[in-house]
Design a protein around this motif. Structure first.
Motif, PDB file in Angstrom:
ATOM      1  N   ALA B 183      26.107 -21.000  -4.838  1.00 27.72           N
ATOM      2  CA  ALA B 183      26.138 -20.747  -3.331  1.00 27.72           C
ATOM      3  C   ALA B 183      25.284 -21.586  -2.526  1.00 27.72           C
ATOM      4  O   ALA B 183      24.359 -22.101  -3.057  1.00 27.72           O
ATOM      5  CB  ALA B 183      25.981 -19.148  -3.048  1.00 27.72           C
ATOM      6  N   GLN B 184      25.610 -21.578  -1.431  1.00 31.08           N
ATOM      7  CA  GLN B 184      24.654 -22.571  -0.342  1.00 31.08           C
ATOM      8  C   GLN B 184      23.523 -21.514   0.473  1.00 31.08           C
ATOM      9  O   GLN B 184      22.585 -22.023   0.423  1.00 31.08           O
ATOM     10  CB  GLN B 184      25.732 -23.182   0.645  1.00 31.08           C
ATOM     11  CG  GLN B 184      25.026 -23.974   1.497  1.00 31.08           C
ATOM     12  CD  GLN B 184      25.754 -24.654   2.700  1.00 31.08           C
ATOM     13  OE1 GLN B 184      27.161 -24.482   2.715  1.00 31.08           O
ATOM     14  NE2 GLN B 184      25.278 -25.327   3.571  1.00 31.08           N
ATOM     15  N   VAL B 185      23.997 -20.455   0.847  1.00 30.51           N
ATOM     16  CA  VAL B 185      23.435 -19.468   1.703  1.00 30.51           C
ATOM     17  C   VAL B 185      23.133 -18.186   0.947  1.00 30.51           C
ATOM     18  O   VAL B 185      23.900 -17.371   0.699  1.00 30.51           O
ATOM     19  CB  VAL B 185      23.769 -19.256   3.170  1.00 30.51           C
ATOM     20  CG1 VAL B 185      23.035 -18.365   3.844  1.00 30.51           C
ATOM     21  CG2 VAL B 185      24.055 -20.502   3.703  1.00 30.51           C
ATOM     22  N   ALA B 186      21.871 -18.176   0.291  1.00 32.11           N
ATOM     23  CA  ALA B 186      21.572 -16.739  -0.329  1.00 32.11           C
ATOM     24  C   ALA B 186      20.183 -16.189  -0.056  1.00 32.11           C
ATOM     25  O   ALA B 186      19.337 -17.121  -0.144  1.00 32.11           O
ATOM     26  CB  ALA B 186      21.630 -17.224  -2.120  1.00 32.11           C
ATOM     27  N   LYS B 187      20.187 -15.040   0.479  1.00 32.60           N
ATOM     28  CA  LYS B 187      19.069 -14.514   0.846  1.00 32.60           C
ATOM     29  C   LYS B 187      18.863 -13.127   1.045  1.00 32.60           C
ATOM     30  O   LYS B 187      20.280 -12.519   1.120  1.00 32.60           O
ATOM     31  CB  LYS B 187      18.466 -15.010   2.331  1.00 32.60           C
ATOM     32  CG  LYS B 187      17.110 -15.021   2.704  1.00 32.60           C
ATOM     33  CD  LYS B 187      17.080 -15.653   3.947  1.00 32.60           C
ATOM     34  CE  LYS B 187      15.700 -15.684   4.332  1.00 32.60           C
ATOM     35  NZ  LYS B 187      15.329 -16.253   5.802  1.00 32.60           N
ATOM     36  N   ASP B 188      17.944 -12.361   0.635  1.00 31.86           N
ATOM     37  CA  ASP B 188      18.037 -11.129   0.937  1.00 31.86           C
ATOM     38  C   ASP B 188      17.354 -10.627   2.289  1.00 31.86           C
ATOM     39  O   ASP B 188      16.189 -10.663   2.479  1.00 31.86           O
ATOM     40  CB  ASP B 188      17.208 -10.174  -0.320  1.00 31.86           C
ATOM     41  CG  ASP B 188      16.998  -8.749  -0.217  1.00 31.86           C
ATOM     42  OD1 ASP B 188      17.748  -8.238   0.759  1.00 31.86           O
ATOM     43  OD2 ASP B 188      16.582  -8.143  -1.140  1.00 31.86           O
ATOM     44  N   VAL B 189      18.343 -10.148   3.124  1.00 35.58           N
ATOM     45  CA  VAL B 189      17.976 -10.144   4.451  1.00 35.58           C
ATOM     46  C   VAL B 189      18.683  -9.037   5.024  1.00 35.58           C
ATOM     47  O   VAL B 189      19.795  -8.747   4.871  1.00 35.58           O
ATOM     48  CB  VAL B 189      18.082 -11.246   5.125  1.00 35.58           C
ATOM     49  CG1 VAL B 189      19.480 -12.007   5.307  1.00 35.58           C
ATOM     50  CG2 VAL B 189      17.646 -11.158   6.817  1.00 35.58           C
ATOM     51  N   SER B 190      18.009  -8.127   5.829  1.00 28.08           N
ATOM     52  CA  SER B 190      18.591  -6.890   6.288  1.00 28.08           C
ATOM     53  C   SER B 190      19.389  -7.162   7.423  1.00 28.08           C
ATOM     54  O   SER B 190      19.118  -8.291   8.188  1.00 28.08           O
ATOM     55  CB  SER B 190      17.595  -5.720   6.737  1.00 28.08           C
ATOM     56  OG  SER B 190      16.912  -6.214   7.903  1.00 28.08           O
ATOM     57  N   GLY B 306      29.695 -13.701  -2.659  1.00 24.56           N
ATOM     58  CA  GLY B 306      29.019 -14.210  -1.523  1.00 24.56           C
ATOM     59  C   GLY B 306      29.897 -14.634  -0.373  1.00 24.56           C
ATOM     60  O   GLY B 306      29.620 -14.548   0.687  1.00 24.56           O
ATOM     61  N   GLY B 307      31.226 -14.960  -0.901  1.00 21.41           N
ATOM     62  CA  GLY B 307      32.233 -15.101   0.167  1.00 21.41           C
ATOM     63  C   GLY B 307      32.010 -16.579   0.685  1.00 21.41           C
ATOM     64  O   GLY B 307      30.970 -17.442   0.590  1.00 21.41           O
ATOM     65  N   PRO B 308      32.701 -16.619   1.933  1.00 25.10           N
ATOM     66  CA  PRO B 308      32.850 -17.907   2.632  1.00 25.10           C
ATOM     67  C   PRO B 308      31.411 -17.940   3.620  1.00 25.10           C
ATOM     68  O   PRO B 308      31.129 -18.938   4.208  1.00 25.10           O
ATOM     69  CB  PRO B 308      34.020 -17.952   3.385  1.00 25.10           C
ATOM     70  CG  PRO B 308      34.356 -16.416   3.538  1.00 25.10           C
ATOM     71  CD  PRO B 308      33.839 -16.002   2.159  1.00 25.10           C
ATOM     72  N   LEU B 309      30.923 -16.911   3.601  1.00 24.26           N
ATOM     73  CA  LEU B 309      29.596 -16.768   4.592  1.00 24.26           C
ATOM     74  C   LEU B 309      28.270 -17.183   3.811  1.00 24.26           C
ATOM     75  O   LEU B 309      27.238 -17.745   4.287  1.00 24.26           O
ATOM     76  CB  LEU B 309      29.224 -15.391   5.123  1.00 24.26           C
ATOM     77  CG  LEU B 309      30.247 -14.862   5.991  1.00 24.26           C
ATOM     78  CD1 LEU B 309      29.868 -13.412   6.447  1.00 24.26           C
ATOM     79  CD2 LEU B 309      30.136 -15.761   7.466  1.00 24.26           C
ATOM     80  N   ALA B 310      28.566 -17.623   2.451  1.00 23.29           N
ATOM     81  CA  ALA B 310      27.630 -18.073   1.691  1.00 23.29           C
ATOM     82  C   ALA B 310      27.991 -19.463   1.195  1.00 23.29           C
ATOM     83  O   ALA B 310      26.885 -20.219   1.003  1.00 23.29           O
ATOM     84  CB  ALA B 310      27.248 -17.124   0.402  1.00 23.29           C
ATOM     85  N   ALA B 311      29.328 -20.036   1.218  1.00 24.45           N
ATOM     86  CA  ALA B 311      29.563 -21.389   1.071  1.00 24.45           C
ATOM     87  C   ALA B 311      30.965 -21.525   1.663  1.00 24.45           C
ATOM     88  O   ALA B 311      32.143 -20.654   1.266  1.00 24.45           O
ATOM     89  CB  ALA B 311      29.520 -21.617  -0.241  1.00 24.45           C
ATOM     90  N   ASN B 312      31.243 -22.371   2.428  1.00 23.14           N
ATOM     91  CA  ASN B 312      32.597 -22.575   3.043  1.00 23.14           C
ATOM     92  C   ASN B 312      33.033 -24.066   3.233  1.00 23.14           C
ATOM     93  O   ASN B 312      33.092 -24.658   4.058  1.00 23.14           O
ATOM     94  CB  ASN B 312      32.612 -22.001   4.494  1.00 23.14           C
ATOM     95  CG  ASN B 312      33.787 -21.872   4.940  1.00 23.14           C
ATOM     96  OD1 ASN B 312      34.946 -21.492   4.213  1.00 23.14           O
ATOM     97  ND2 ASN B 312      33.830 -22.278   6.534  1.00 23.14           N
ATOM     98  N   PRO B 313      33.262 -24.428   1.888  1.00 20.37           N
ATOM     99  CA  PRO B 313      33.708 -25.992   1.920  1.00 20.37           C
ATOM    100  C   PRO B 313      35.070 -25.911   2.303  1.00 20.37           C
ATOM    101  O   PRO B 313      36.096 -25.224   1.682  1.00 20.37           O
ATOM    102  CB  PRO B 313      33.419 -26.429   0.290  1.00 20.37           C
ATOM    103  CG  PRO B 313      33.777 -24.896  -0.412  1.00 20.37           C
ATOM    104  CD  PRO B 313      33.002 -23.843   0.430  1.00 20.37           C
ATOM    105  N   LEU B 314      35.341 -26.579   3.742  1.00 24.00           N
ATOM    106  CA  LEU B 314      36.828 -26.596   4.151  1.00 24.00           C
ATOM    107  C   LEU B 314      37.573 -27.053   3.084  1.00 24.00           C
ATOM    108  O   LEU B 314      37.257 -28.029   2.542  1.00 24.00           O
ATOM    109  CB  LEU B 314      36.749 -27.306   5.477  1.00 24.00           C
ATOM    110  CG  LEU B 314      37.376 -26.669   6.550  1.00 24.00           C
ATOM    111  CD1 LEU B 314      36.374 -25.521   6.930  1.00 24.00           C
ATOM    112  CD2 LEU B 314      37.748 -27.617   7.498  1.00 24.00           C
ATOM    113  N   MET B 315      39.023 -26.321   2.902  1.00 28.35           N
ATOM    114  CA  MET B 315      39.791 -26.816   1.945  1.00 28.35           C
ATOM    115  C   MET B 315      39.881 -26.482   0.553  1.00 28.35           C
ATOM    116  O   MET B 315      40.678 -26.582  -0.330  1.00 28.35           O
ATOM    117  CB  MET B 315      40.145 -28.656   2.058  1.00 28.35           C
ATOM    118  CG  MET B 315      40.233 -29.057   3.126  1.00 28.35           C
ATOM    119  SD  MET B 315      41.401 -28.331   4.583  1.00 28.35           S
ATOM    120  CE  MET B 315      42.927 -28.643   4.305  1.00 28.35           C
TER     121      MET B 315
END
Ligand SMILES: [Zn+2]
Lengths: 167, 358
Positions: B183-190, B306-315
């Motif tokens: 994943a590209q964006v990973a964080k424990d944030v409320s 984490g889904g596309p909010l964590a990594a979204n390489p288009l295509m």
């Protein structure tokens, strides 16, 4: 006021589009381009079939494996095929007729396109031995513009057998 | 006729690989980025390119700004002797669909599917504008964030969601991404902290937008004996469908996704319990729309990767959903999963793939 419906169909609609992109040459092509900046041809060898690609895009297109071994290639090569351009077109910077040839550098297993100069267009032939003429050292850049052209180097023509599989 | 009623040749997700998802890979070209992924997807099951009878890829030249990038990308596989090959100018999930259809014919037993997305090379907002109607919409340069914000606003006004819901989805996605090394964006944030973000385009705050990602992914499909030969626990595709809606945003109800609902019906989503859903909803609010259209209840684990909010390489992000869902089953964490992929503005086209373990 004119009746719009009698004005006929609209046949043209201009919607200008411009997009800018970064170019990422990658690891292998960067080696090739940095080589040009130093006035030399850098190729890469496939560890599987042994072929030397110039420029390498980082993989052997036959085997699909990374080309990792850098190979410094000769400044001299053989014309494998050519055409003589007689047609003027927009943006042309060279006087016609001129020769566009595929040059197989010594030590490489793929030819690449080059301009042939310092010879009348009707004297070009397959097998002709040519050498690269580079721009002045101060003008070298990581680009094929560093190679001004190829010219005959006076060697005896290459035997057909030596380049027939690179046509 | 639903998938369950059709005679479907069982096809399995035999192997999945994806690259590290990063904001910008400015070291490697497309071929260099793909090669390790292709090597891994074959290496996972000990096969080579000679073991697949078909290669299909998904990508778009608009991202790279150069023609026929998919042809050059084939150098990452090595198409010699000459290979049977195809390409879709779509997310790799649709390339997977094409390969699955070919496998249905029975002539071949295995296929390689891959996709690569270099989202970082141009201005993604401008590039994605060009998927709009070229005469009336694209000349206005409506960017994808603004269009998605229109959709989010419609959802809020319809009473179907709140901004706090968007933040909750983003918070869960980032937390789940902590266990996804790719994943590209990973964080424990409320959610409360995320709600302090500035608006990018109201009502969308930064966290409701997908990251811009460079990445690639690949899947090997296998049918018949090869599916069992290459896996101890084959993950079978038991339903597969995709549907699209009009490109005219004004003609659609942006708060629902009838194309997802129809694809889900055809794929037979409701014919069994769903343990996990990997949803390709690039904007947080779109997950609410898709989950509803898929008919998922609260017991379904959504986007554990984490889904596309964590990594979204288009295509590639859609193909990755299918790969991630398959991995959940292969690892024994789920028995039945739904993967979803989308394309076009505001969930215009949708694909649904149902996966089941044995
Ligand atoms: Zn090779």
């Amino acid at each position: 006021m004119a009746d719009e419906t009698t004005a006929g169909p609209v046949t043209t609609l201009a919607t200008p589009i411009r997009l800018d992109f970064d170019f990422t040459p990658g690891v292998a092509q960067s080696r090739f381009l940095r080589g040009l900046e130093q006035g030399k041809f850098m190729g890469q060898r496939c560890p599987s079939c042994g072929k030397v690609y110039v420029p390498s895009r980082g993989s052997c297109p036959t085997d699909g494996v990374p080309t990792t071994e850098d190979v410094l290639l000769s400044n001299v090569g053989t014309v494998t095929t050519y055409c003589v351009v007689n047609v003027p077109f927009a943006g042309q910077s060279i006087e016609i007729p001129y020769i566009c040839a595929q040059v197989l550098l010594d030590g490489a297993n793929v030819s690449f396109m080059g301009l042939i100069q310092e010879i009348p267009a009707d004297q070009i032939r397959m097998g002709m031995r040519v050498e690269a003429v580079w721009v002045d050292e101060s003008e070298l850049t990581p680009s094929l513009a560093s190679v001004r052209y190829f010219r005959p180097n006076g060697e005896t023509d290459a035997d057909y057998e030596t380049y027939k599989e690179y046509l | 006729m639903s998938a369950a009623e059709r005679t479907v040749r069982p096809v399995s997700i035999a192997s999945f690989a994806q690259s590290q998802n990063v904001r910008k890979d400015d070291e490697r070209n497309e071929v260099e980025g793909l090669m390790p992924v292709i090597a891994e997807v074959f290496g996972n099951i000990g096969i080579t390119k000679d073991d697949v009878g078909f290669i299909c890829s998904g990508s778009t030249d608009y991202l790279i700004g150069g023609p026929f990038s998919f042809v050059m990308a084939l150098d990452a596989v090595g198409v010699w002797p000459p290979k049977r090959e195809s390409h879709v100018e779509m997310d790799g999930a649709w390339a997977l669909y094409e390969a699955w259809v070919l496998l249905q014919e029975g002539e071949i037993d295995a296929a390689l599917v891959y996709s690569f997305g270099r989202s970082s090379l141009g201005d993604l907002n401008e590039i994605l504008t060009l998927q709009m109607d070229p005469y009336y919409e694209a000349p206005l340069w409506p960017d994808i964030v603004s269009l998605s914000a229109l959709q989010a606003r419609a959802l809020i006004d319809a009473g179907k969601a709140t901004e706090a819901d968007f933040a909750a989805i983003a918070s869960r996605s980032r937390r789940d991404a902590l266990s996804n090394p790719k994943a590209q964006v990973a964080k424990d944030v409320s959610p409360e902290v995320l709600l302090q973000d500035e608006y990018v385009v109201a009502p969308l705050r930064r966290h409701a937008l997908p990251p811009i990602t460079d990445g690639a992914a690949a899947i090997v499909l296998a049918a018949g004996d090869k599916a069992r030969e290459w896996s101890d626990r084959p993950v079978w595709i038991t339903g597969f469908d995709h549907r699209m809606e009009t490109h005219s945003l004004g003609a659609r109800d942006l708060t629902s996704s009838p194309s997802t609902a129809k694809a889900a019906e055809m794929a037979g989503v409701a014919s069994g319990k769903v343990d996990v859903a990997e949803i390709h909803a690039p904007f947080a609010h779109q997950e609410i729309i898709v989950a509803e259209a898929l008919g998922l209840d609260d017991s379904v684990v959504i986007n554990p990767s984490g889904g596309p909010l964590a990594a979204n390489p288009l295509m590639s992000a859609g193909l990755i959903r299918i790969g991630e869902a398959a991995e959940r089953i292969r690892s024994g964490k789920a028995d039945r999963a739904v993967a979803h992929a989308t394309s076009g503005p505001c969930l215009q086209q949708n694909l649904v793939c149902v996966l089941e373990g044995e």
